[in-house]
Scaffold this active site. Structure first.
Site, PDB file in Angstrom:
ATOM      1  N   GLY A 226     -40.835  73.086 -62.919  1.00  0.00           N
ATOM      2  CA  GLY A 226     -39.520  73.700 -62.771  1.00  0.00           C
ATOM      3  C   GLY A 226     -39.608  75.197 -62.587  1.00  0.00           C
ATOM      4  CD  GLU A 228     -42.414  76.409 -68.283  1.00  0.00           C
ATOM      5  OE1 GLU A 228     -43.629  76.129 -68.364  1.00  0.00           O
ATOM      6  OE2 GLU A 228     -41.585  76.009 -69.111  1.00  0.00           O
ATOM      7  N   GLY A 229     -42.967  77.162 -62.422  1.00  0.00           N
ATOM      8  CA  GLY A 229     -43.906  77.038 -61.309  1.00  0.00           C
ATOM      9  C   GLY A 229     -44.581  75.683 -61.297  1.00  0.00           C
ATOM     10  CG  ASP A 256     -38.050  65.083 -52.810  1.00  0.00           C
ATOM     11  OD1 ASP A 256     -38.841  64.570 -53.623  1.00  0.00           O
ATOM     12  OD2 ASP A 256     -36.864  64.721 -52.699  1.00  0.00           O
TER      13      ASP A 256
END
Length: 317
Positions: A226, A228-229, A256
């Site tokens: 998310g 946080e990468g 996606d």
């Protein structure tokens, strides 16, 4: 140039309703509503078409009764339609977008016959060739054997294709337990916790769980985290990739888009850092627009250049 093939057996028409807030049990006035042809593999194909330079084939199942949104998408983006069109309606998924978050209501899908599954399998294997990149994406329709992805992965690998799997639950677990695991998987934290059978509360536990999947024969594990990468793990490297948080027009399809970026990196022959940059940039670029669409290529390339890469564990400098 070999095309990228995406398989979507449980596609959907995404009805995205934009709200100022979501309060269960109350009446809401929507700010807007939009309809997009969707499903994981379809979304990935759409983002790859926006990126350009990669021939894209969409395979899978579509209901004839409401196929028009998919036909428009494929025609507008020059995506080759190799889906099997069957009687019935493709499901509609309602997405309530509010305050940077999305609440999903997924409706039932097509009733799929064993004959349809066999026909899709034969078509997919006929399209695959040595060097092909094939994505198996999303959930399986009700009644379809949970081992289908495992069987397809083995059959595709035998043809020399490189298989990426983006699914969850039993279909993912069965594929990882098979004799020929996918080349790459992209779980999120919750999906990785399900595979590990335990909570993963910090970066170290996430990294260790991802490395554990390499022991099953997977070459690349990309864990989306998310805001946080994402963590990208191979047998040689482990790195974290991230961009500063940005305002999201819609978070729908960001995962996606990350898969599309990973595929774009693989297709271009990038190493792990290049794949991580493109995967992260595609996901961030997707946040700027609703639907499975990317902004122009220069915007995505600029984001890729700005991605912060940190090598972790034994590979850290």
């Amino acid at each position: 140039m070999s095309p990228v093939i995406t398989l979507t057996l449980n596609p959907a028409i995404d009805e995205t309703i934009l709200l100022d807030r979501l309060s269960p049990g109350t009446v809401h006035r929507a700010r807007s509503v939009a309809f997009h042809a969707g499903g994981k593999g379809v979304n990935v194909a759409s983002c790859l078409a926006d990126w350009g330079g990669i021939p894209v084939i969409a395979a899978g199942l579509l209901g004839r009764a409401n196929e028009a949104p998919f036909a428009r998408l494929f025609a507008s983006k020059a995506i080759r339609d190799e889906c099997l069109h069957v009687p019935g309606e493709t499901r509609t998924n309602v997405k309530l977008a509010h305050a940077g978050e999305t609440t999903d209501i997924n409706l039932p899908g097509l009733e799929v016959t064993a004959e349809s599954v066999r026909a899709v399998r034969e078509r997919l294997l006929g399209l695959a060739a040595p060097g092909s990149v094939v994505l198996l994406a999303g959930s399986l329709p009700a009644g379809v054997d949970e081992g289908l992805y495992a069987e397809l992965t083995a059959s595709l690998a035998a043809r020399g294709a490189r298989v990426l799997l983006d699914s969850s639950g039993p279909p993912l677990a069965r594929a990882l337990a098979g004799g020929t695991p996918p080349w790459c998987i992209k779980p999120n934290r919750a999906e990785l916790e399900a595979l590990a059978g335990r909570r993963l509360p910090d970066a170290v536990t996430v990294r260790d769980a991802a490395r554990g999947l390499l022991g099953r024969g997977v070459a690349l594990v990309a864990v989306s985290l998310g805001a946080e990468g994402a963590l990208f793990v191979t047998g040689e490297d482990c790195l974290h990739a991230a961009l500063p948080p940005m305002r999201a027009a819609s978070t729908v399809g960001a995962g996606d888009a990350m898969v599309a970026g990973i595929i774009a990196g693989i297709h271009a022959g990038e190493g792990i850092e290049g794949i991580a940059r493109l995967g992260t940039a595609f996901a961030a670029a997707k946040l700027r627009a609703p639907g499975a669409n990317l902004p122009e290529r220069a915007v995505v390339e600029a984001l890729a250049g700005a991605v912060i890469i940190q090598y972790e564990g034994v590979n850290a400098a």
